[in-house]
Design a protein around this motif. Structure first.
Motif, PDB file in Angstrom:
ATOM      1  N   GLU A   1     -31.512 -53.463 -12.789  1.00  0.00           N
ATOM      2  CA  GLU A   1     -31.291 -52.283 -11.963  1.00  0.00           C
ATOM      3  C   GLU A   1     -30.832 -52.687 -10.567  1.00  0.00           C
TER       4      GLU A   1
ATOM      5  N   CYS B   1     -29.478 -48.437 -13.537  1.00  0.00           N
ATOM      6  CA  CYS B   1     -29.326 -49.491 -14.543  1.00  0.00           C
ATOM      7  C   CYS B   1     -27.878 -49.981 -14.564  1.00  0.00           C
TER       8      CYS B   1
ATOM      9  N   ARG C   1     -33.880 -55.233  -9.470  1.00  0.00           N
ATOM     10  CA  ARG C   1     -35.077 -55.068 -10.279  1.00  0.00           C
ATOM     11  C   ARG C   1     -34.751 -55.299 -11.748  1.00  0.00           C
TER      12      ARG C   1
ATOM     13  N   ARG D   1     -36.435 -54.137 -15.562  1.00  0.00           N
ATOM     14  CA  ARG D   1     -37.367 -53.175 -16.148  1.00  0.00           C
ATOM     15  C   ARG D   1     -37.540 -53.485 -17.625  1.00  0.00           C
ATOM     16  N   LYS D   2     -38.808 -53.498 -18.045  1.00  0.00           N
ATOM     17  CA  LYS D   2     -39.152 -53.603 -19.462  1.00  0.00           C
ATOM     18  C   LYS D   2     -40.062 -52.423 -19.759  1.00  0.00           C
ATOM     19  N   ALA D   3     -39.499 -51.395 -20.373  1.00  0.00           N
ATOM     20  CA  ALA D   3     -40.218 -50.131 -20.624  1.00  0.00           C
ATOM     21  C   ALA D   3     -40.719 -49.583 -19.294  1.00  0.00           C
ATOM     22  N   SER D   4     -42.028 -49.452 -19.104  1.00  0.00           N
ATOM     23  CA  SER D   4     -42.542 -48.901 -17.843  1.00  0.00           C
ATOM     24  C   SER D   4     -42.861 -49.978 -16.806  1.00  0.00           C
ATOM     25  N   ARG D   5     -42.690 -51.247 -17.163  1.00  0.00           N
ATOM     26  CA  ARG D   5     -42.973 -52.335 -16.224  1.00  0.00           C
ATOM     27  C   ARG D   5     -41.750 -52.619 -15.366  1.00  0.00           C
ATOM     28  N   ILE D   6     -41.965 -52.810 -14.063  1.00  0.00           N
ATOM     29  CA  ILE D   6     -40.881 -53.074 -13.122  1.00  0.00           C
ATOM     30  C   ILE D   6     -41.138 -54.412 -12.434  1.00  0.00           C
TER      31      ILE D   6
ATOM     32  N   GLU E   1     -44.268 -58.297 -10.081  1.00  0.00           N
ATOM     33  CA  GLU E   1     -44.408 -57.052 -10.845  1.00  0.00           C
ATOM     34  C   GLU E   1     -44.898 -55.947  -9.941  1.00  0.00           C
TER      35      GLU E   1
ATOM     36  N   GLN F   1     -46.739 -52.724  -9.153  1.00  0.00           N
ATOM     37  CA  GLN F   1     -47.837 -51.958  -9.716  1.00  0.00           C
ATOM     38  C   GLN F   1     -47.636 -50.488  -9.421  1.00  0.00           C
ATOM     39  N   GLN F   2     -47.732 -49.651 -10.449  1.00  0.00           N
ATOM     40  CA  GLN F   2     -47.489 -48.217 -10.258  1.00  0.00           C
ATOM     41  C   GLN F   2     -48.773 -47.442 -10.180  1.00  0.00           C
TER      42      GLN F   2
END
Length: 111
Positions: free
Chosen positions: A18, A36, A79, A81-86, A108, A110-111
């Motif tokens: 991204e 993306c 960035r 991204r792997k699914a919801s991980r950034i 990583e 944290q959200q």
């Protein structure tokens, strides 16, 4: 210098790369969004984890090394991204200076 071995079969994580894009916020400033650009295969290696106190709460920081094939368009500030991980790219390096692969030092989010 000896060449570092890299097994292409170890690149098992499919990641979206991204790029940051600034959009006017209507008040003279700008907000940063991410779009993306493409996808890549990588190997994710967790490196460290630490918890710090921020504003009366705890914040976890996890760092990773991401191994991928060599390319010139990945820079710090982008960035992954792997699914919801950034994962925020902090440093890009060619570990054996052969332009065969890259190691991305990432943090990583944290959200």
């Amino acid at each position: 210098m000896d060449r570092l071995p890299l097994d292409p079969g170890a690149l098992t994580a499919r990641l979206d790369r991204e790029l940051p894009a600034e959009a006017p916020d209507g008040q003279g400033g700008a907000s940063t969004t991410f779009q993306c650009a493409d996808r890549l295969w990588a190997r994710i290696e967790p490196v460290s984890a630490r918890v710090t106190e921020v504003a009366g709460g705890n914040r976890a920081t996890v760092t990773h090394h991401m191994w991928t094939g060599w390319r010139s368009d990945i820079v710090a500030g982008q960035r992954l991204r792997k699914a919801s991980r950034i994962f925020i790219v902090r440093l890009v390096r060619d570990p054996d200076e052969t332009r065969r692969f890259l190691v991305l030092d990432c943090e990583e989010q944290q959200q």
